[in-house]
Design a protein around this motif. Structure first.
Motif, PDB file in Angstrom:
ATOM      1  N   GLU A   1      43.210  55.098  36.185  1.00  0.00           N
ATOM      2  CA  GLU A   1      43.950  53.988  36.739  1.00  0.00           C
ATOM      3  C   GLU A   1      44.008  54.628  38.331  1.00  0.00           C
ATOM      4  O   GLU A   1      43.752  53.770  39.169  1.00  0.00           O
ATOM      5  CB  GLU A   1      44.744  53.341  36.075  1.00  0.00           C
ATOM      6  N   ARG A   2      44.779  55.371  38.481  1.00  0.00           N
ATOM      7  CA  ARG A   2      45.005  55.995  39.784  1.00  0.00           C
ATOM      8  C   ARG A   2      43.762  56.110  40.525  1.00  0.00           C
ATOM      9  O   ARG A   2      43.671  55.811  41.759  1.00  0.00           O
ATOM     10  CB  ARG A   2      46.038  57.117  39.751  1.00  0.00           C
ATOM     11  N   ALA A   3      42.786  56.827  40.148  1.00  0.00           N
ATOM     12  CA  ALA A   3      41.554  57.125  40.611  1.00  0.00           C
ATOM     13  C   ALA A   3      40.731  55.829  41.311  1.00  0.00           C
ATOM     14  O   ALA A   3      40.408  55.701  42.271  1.00  0.00           O
ATOM     15  CB  ALA A   3      40.543  57.808  40.000  1.00  0.00           C
ATOM     16  N   CYS A   4      40.924  54.549  40.162  1.00  0.00           N
ATOM     17  CA  CYS A   4      40.391  53.306  40.711  1.00  0.00           C
ATOM     18  C   CYS A   4      41.428  52.864  41.788  1.00  0.00           C
ATOM     19  O   CYS A   4      40.655  52.246  42.680  1.00  0.00           O
ATOM     20  CB  CYS A   4      40.712  52.449  39.482  1.00  0.00           C
ATOM     21  N   MET A   5      42.540  52.814  41.958  1.00  0.00           N
ATOM     22  CA  MET A   5      43.392  52.106  42.981  1.00  0.00           C
ATOM     23  C   MET A   5      43.322  53.052  44.157  1.00  0.00           C
ATOM     24  O   MET A   5      43.211  52.295  45.116  1.00  0.00           O
ATOM     25  CB  MET A   5      44.699  52.225  42.403  1.00  0.00           C
ATOM     26  N   VAL A   6      43.176  54.392  44.153  1.00  0.00           N
ATOM     27  CA  VAL A   6      43.079  55.062  45.408  1.00  0.00           C
ATOM     28  C   VAL A   6      41.748  54.575  45.956  1.00  0.00           C
ATOM     29  O   VAL A   6      41.300  54.363  47.064  1.00  0.00           O
ATOM     30  CB  VAL A   6      43.169  56.676  45.053  1.00  0.00           C
ATOM     31  N   ALA A   7      40.697  54.489  44.983  1.00  0.00           N
ATOM     32  CA  ALA A   7      39.480  53.929  45.523  1.00  0.00           C
ATOM     33  C   ALA A   7      39.311  52.767  46.255  1.00  0.00           C
ATOM     34  O   ALA A   7      38.892  52.301  47.090  1.00  0.00           O
ATOM     35  CB  ALA A   7      38.409  53.862  44.383  1.00  0.00           C
ATOM     36  N   ASN A   8      40.256  51.960  45.465  1.00  0.00           N
ATOM     37  CA  ASN A   8      40.406  50.393  46.002  1.00  0.00           C
ATOM     38  C   ASN A   8      41.016  50.426  47.386  1.00  0.00           C
ATOM     39  O   ASN A   8      40.387  49.758  48.095  1.00  0.00           O
ATOM     40  CB  ASN A   8      41.144  49.657  45.029  1.00  0.00           C
ATOM     41  N   LEU A   9      42.092  51.212  47.826  1.00  0.00           N
ATOM     42  CA  LEU A   9      42.472  51.385  48.961  1.00  0.00           C
ATOM     43  C   LEU A   9      41.465  52.012  49.842  1.00  0.00           C
ATOM     44  O   LEU A   9      41.569  51.499  51.267  1.00  0.00           O
ATOM     45  CB  LEU A   9      43.743  52.303  48.876  1.00  0.00           C
ATOM     46  N   LEU A  10      40.750  53.076  49.520  1.00  0.00           N
ATOM     47  CA  LEU A  10      39.872  53.786  50.526  1.00  0.00           C
ATOM     48  C   LEU A  10      38.820  52.789  50.662  1.00  0.00           C
ATOM     49  O   LEU A  10      38.055  52.857  51.880  1.00  0.00           O
ATOM     50  CB  LEU A  10      39.363  55.117  49.755  1.00  0.00           C
ATOM     51  N   THR A  11      38.301  51.938  49.882  1.00  0.00           N
ATOM     52  CA  THR A  11      37.107  51.157  50.299  1.00  0.00           C
ATOM     53  C   THR A  11      37.425  50.176  51.459  1.00  0.00           C
ATOM     54  O   THR A  11      36.527  49.711  52.153  1.00  0.00           O
ATOM     55  CB  THR A  11      36.821  50.252  49.124  1.00  0.00           C
ATOM     56  N   GLN A  12      38.734  50.038  51.641  1.00  0.00           N
ATOM     57  CA  GLN A  12      39.191  49.074  52.607  1.00  0.00           C
ATOM     58  C   GLN A  12      39.583  49.938  53.941  1.00  0.00           C
ATOM     59  O   GLN A  12      39.177  49.544  55.234  1.00  0.00           O
ATOM     60  CB  GLN A  12      40.571  48.277  52.306  1.00  0.00           C
ATOM     61  N   VAL A  13      40.043  51.152  53.994  1.00  0.00           N
ATOM     62  CA  VAL A  13      40.494  51.856  55.347  1.00  0.00           C
ATOM     63  C   VAL A  13      39.566  53.061  55.550  1.00  0.00           C
ATOM     64  O   VAL A  13      39.535  53.712  56.490  1.00  0.00           O
ATOM     65  CB  VAL A  13      41.989  52.346  54.996  1.00  0.00           C
ATOM     66  N   ASN A  14      38.782  53.790  54.543  1.00  0.00           N
ATOM     67  CA  ASN A  14      37.877  54.793  54.523  1.00  0.00           C
ATOM     68  C   ASN A  14      36.915  54.840  53.540  1.00  0.00           C
ATOM     69  O   ASN A  14      36.863  55.548  52.622  1.00  0.00           O
ATOM     70  CB  ASN A  14      38.990  55.964  54.307  1.00  0.00           C
ATOM     71  N   PRO A  15      35.719  53.947  53.867  1.00  0.00           N
ATOM     72  CA  PRO A  15      34.894  53.878  52.580  1.00  0.00           C
ATOM     73  C   PRO A  15      33.831  54.854  52.345  1.00  0.00           C
ATOM     74  O   PRO A  15      33.107  54.946  51.415  1.00  0.00           O
ATOM     75  CB  PRO A  15      34.027  52.254  53.220  1.00  0.00           C
ATOM     76  N   THR A  16      33.822  55.800  53.079  1.00  0.00           N
ATOM     77  CA  THR A  16      32.920  57.042  53.027  1.00  0.00           C
ATOM     78  C   THR A  16      33.590  58.176  52.400  1.00  0.00           C
ATOM     79  O   THR A  16      33.064  59.134  52.232  1.00  0.00           O
ATOM     80  CB  THR A  16      32.356  57.446  54.518  1.00  0.00           C
ATOM     81  N   ALA A  17      34.911  58.063  52.290  1.00  0.00           N
ATOM     82  CA  ALA A  17      35.553  59.099  51.400  1.00  0.00           C
ATOM     83  C   ALA A  17      35.258  59.397  50.051  1.00  0.00           C
ATOM     84  O   ALA A  17      34.536  58.536  49.515  1.00  0.00           O
ATOM     85  CB  ALA A  17      37.299  58.583  51.547  1.00  0.00           C
ATOM     86  N   LYS A  18      35.564  60.526  49.648  1.00  0.00           N
ATOM     87  CA  LYS A  18      35.278  60.854  48.134  1.00  0.00           C
ATOM     88  C   LYS A  18      36.543  61.046  47.436  1.00  0.00           C
ATOM     89  O   LYS A  18      37.602  61.839  47.937  1.00  0.00           O
ATOM     90  CB  LYS A  18      34.228  62.004  48.034  1.00  0.00           C
TER      91      LYS A  18
END
Length: 420
Positions: A195-212
């Motif tokens: 779930e944490r991976a999903c939520m970190v990804a959710n934040l990154l899609t907003q502020v850092n969409p090319t992050a991995k």
């Protein structure tokens, strides 16, 4: 399955008959000391005080003046909840008649039935309840110790670590790499790292969409795996990679000083590293001598009474609850059983059969959650599953939205039940 108060505090109706029973213990009220003010310990303390109607002297020992829930803390990392919405004080327990002491329990003398606090105070008890949550196993992730948590946070005890991890995520360079080192079984809340991976990804899609995001996992499989992997494709396609033991997920070392992770000996530079180590029962359970070689506290399955000492109960994440996972609902459910056991023990009345339940919700994205859970009962020497359920992979968006809303309702219900 929508949880009601009955589900959360299973069996509490049986307490009504106990309140008029004499609770005679020596020359005064029996003294119950509860160590740990989380989902397990605070529930026991509050409900024992309420349901004994003053017949039992209940003291809660908790080092922190407020409690930040681990459950729902991933939603803070995802930008969905504020950290303030996860913090609770203990005024509701005081109103229920609990004496709340904000201090650290540092010793237990089971022969003389006392708890020693860091202040030097000594609390006598007739019955002791230990709900200290988890500690981390030193050396379980090579190169990492608790001293490195300010560089590579665990954020698996919610609070300052959670805030630190989000700050690090937000400060990642564009296109940067977030690495999570997942823990081996057993550990607190089996779906939580994913779930944490999903939520970190959710934040990154907003502020850092090319992050991995890379998850290094010592396990071959994990809770809700199909549901999570489908969500990663649907919501965060190409952002999250899960590395299992076959590809080096179990052969990992970290170098906090240089922000590197070694995977099968090959160094990988990282921007944020979330190290979730192997876990064991909180320190006071070990100090009290009620844990075994597994690092967890064995219990009697019909009561959560310690298998080592009949005057001690251990519940929540610190206990060996066999087939029950280490979750907030499980802890809350176990607390109901402990309250009934204590009321029966101290009042000499019959105790209703133990009923245990669990449900774990996981947020995949805003308006998209899944859940699993089950029912449990005492077996000969362990707590056994009697039935389970899990969200289906083919659920439509409306069903997932309803599960998402249900999880918020549950959070409000359980925190009100714990803290008043």
């Amino acid at each position: 399955m929508r949880l009601s108060r009955r589900t959360l505090i299973a069996g509490s109706a049986g307490a009504a008959g106990l309140l008029s029973a004499p609770a005679v213990f020596g020359q005064g009220r029996p003294r119950v000391v509860v160590v740990g003010g989380g989902a397990a310990g605070a529930t026991v303390a509050r409900h024992l005080a309420l349901e004994s109607a003053g017949a039992i002297n209940v003291t809660l020992v908790e080092a922190n003046p407020s409690y930040t829930t681990c459950f729902f803390s991933n939603l803070y990392l995802g930008g969905i909840r504020t950290i303030e919405s996860l913090r609770f004080g203990y005024a509701g327990l005081v109103s229920a008649g609990v004496e709340v002491i904000h201090d650290l329990a540092t010793g237990v003398d089971r022969d003389n039935r006392t708890v020693t606090l860091s202040s030097g105070a000594v609390l006598p008890y007739d019955r002791l309840v230990l709900a200290p949550g988890i500690d981390f196993v030193d050396g379980s992730v090579p190169g990492w110790s608790i001293d490195d948590a300010e560089i590579m946070p665990h954020a698996y005890k919610a609070g300052s670590q959670t805030v630190l991890l989000r700050r690090m995520i937000e400060a990642m360079p564009q296109g940067g790499l977030f690495v999570m080192i997942a823990p081996p079984n057993p550990y607190r809340c089996p779906p939580a790292p994913y779930e944490r991976a999903c939520m970190v990804a959710n934040l990154l899609t907003q502020v850092n969409p090319t992050a991995k995001i890379m998850i290094l996992d010592p396990k071959d499989k994990y809770s809700k795996q199909t549901l999570f992997e489908n969500a990663w494709l649907q919501h965060y396609d190409g952002m999250i990679d899960w590395v299992n033991p076959e590809f080096g997920g179990a052969d990992v070392e970290v170098r906090p000083a240089t922000m590197e992770v070694l995977i099968e000996g090959e160094a990988q530079a990282v921007d944020v590293c979330n190290v979730i180590p192997a876990q064991r029962a909180g320190a006071i359970a070990r100090i009290a001598g009620v844990t075994d070689d597994t690092g967890w506290a064995p219990i009697q399955p019909d009561s959560m009474r310690s298998a080592v000492d009949p005057a001690v109960w251990v519940l929540g994440d610190a206990s060996s609850a066999a087939e029950m996972p280490k979750s907030a609902v499980a802890a809350n459910s176990q607390a109901a059983v402990v309250v009934q056991s204590l009321l029966g023990d101290l009042a000499g009345a019959d105790v209703p059969p133990a009923i245990y339940v669990n449900t774990c919700w996981s947020a995949l994205a805003p308006e998209d959650s899944v859940k699993l859970g089950g029912a449990y009962e005492p077996a000969d020497d362990h707590i056994a599953s009697t039935g389970s359920f899990i969200s289906r992979p083919d659920e439509d968006a409306e069903e997932r939205r309803l599960t998402y809303e249900e999880s918020f309702d549950w959070y409000d219900t359980i925190t009100a039940d714990i803290f008043g």
